[in-house]
Design a protein around this motif. Sequence first.
Motif, mmCIF file in Angstrom:
data_model
loop_
_atom_site.group_PDB
_atom_site.id
_atom_site.type_symbol
_atom_site.label_atom_id
_atom_site.label_comp_id
_atom_site.label_asym_id
_atom_site.label_seq_id
_atom_site.Cartn_x
_atom_site.Cartn_y
_atom_site.Cartn_z
ATOM 1 N N MET A 1 0.954 -1.462 0.095
ATOM 2 C CA MET A 1 0.075 -0.199 -0.090
ATOM 3 C C MET A 1 0.879 1.340 0.450
ATOM 4 O O MET A 1 1.711 1.319 1.015
ATOM 5 C CB MET A 1 -1.148 -0.368 1.383
ATOM 6 N N SER A 2 0.456 2.049 -0.884
ATOM 7 C CA SER A 2 1.383 3.004 -1.134
ATOM 8 C C SER A 2 0.970 4.438 0.332
ATOM 9 O O SER A 2 0.098 4.280 0.440
ATOM 10 C CB SER A 2 1.021 4.526 -2.194
ATOM 11 N N LEU A 3 2.207 5.290 0.407
ATOM 12 C CA LEU A 3 2.209 6.448 2.277
ATOM 13 C C LEU A 3 0.780 7.415 1.266
ATOM 14 O O LEU A 3 0.576 7.984 1.964
ATOM 15 C CB LEU A 3 3.064 6.953 1.922
ATOM 16 N N THR A 5 -1.934 9.028 -1.890
ATOM 17 C CA THR A 5 -2.666 9.011 -3.615
ATOM 18 C C THR A 5 -2.834 10.296 -3.876
ATOM 19 O O THR A 5 -3.298 11.211 -3.156
ATOM 20 C CB THR A 5 -4.321 8.234 -2.492
#
Length: 143
Positions: A1-3, A5
């Motif tokens: 999951m990215s930090l 968006t």
Amino acid sequence: MSLVTSSGYAHVRLTVTDIERSVAFYDRVFGWDKAVDAREHQGEPGLEEAPEKFYGGVVYQTPQGSLFGLRPVGSQPFRSDVTGLDHVSFAVASRADLDAAAQALGDSGIPHGEIIELADAGIAILSFQDPDDVNLELTSPLD
């Protein structure tokens, strides 16, 4: 999951050695509307620390909605082989548009490379240099 968006970049700004020469070049090549033209601040004390005056530069509004800026900084030459910027690529809609751009650049006396197809990436590119020797590309999908 990215930090974070993010939907993509909002703006890019290049540092340039001669703002008038660079504006003339980008006006000629792209013809985009200027969102900000702060050249009237040139020569003001403290301009190098004045983001609210856009450092005396110009910001273009691209048709895509992102912004493209030019910031005058003096005489340091651009180098793509040091940490920082390698090149900037601008999208064109089709391979036919890329072919037309190559013809238009050539007809205008702006040197450029050959169109290169990068099949693995699904794109074709055309490279040319701006007045500070920043490598610019035009990129189209492979049709």
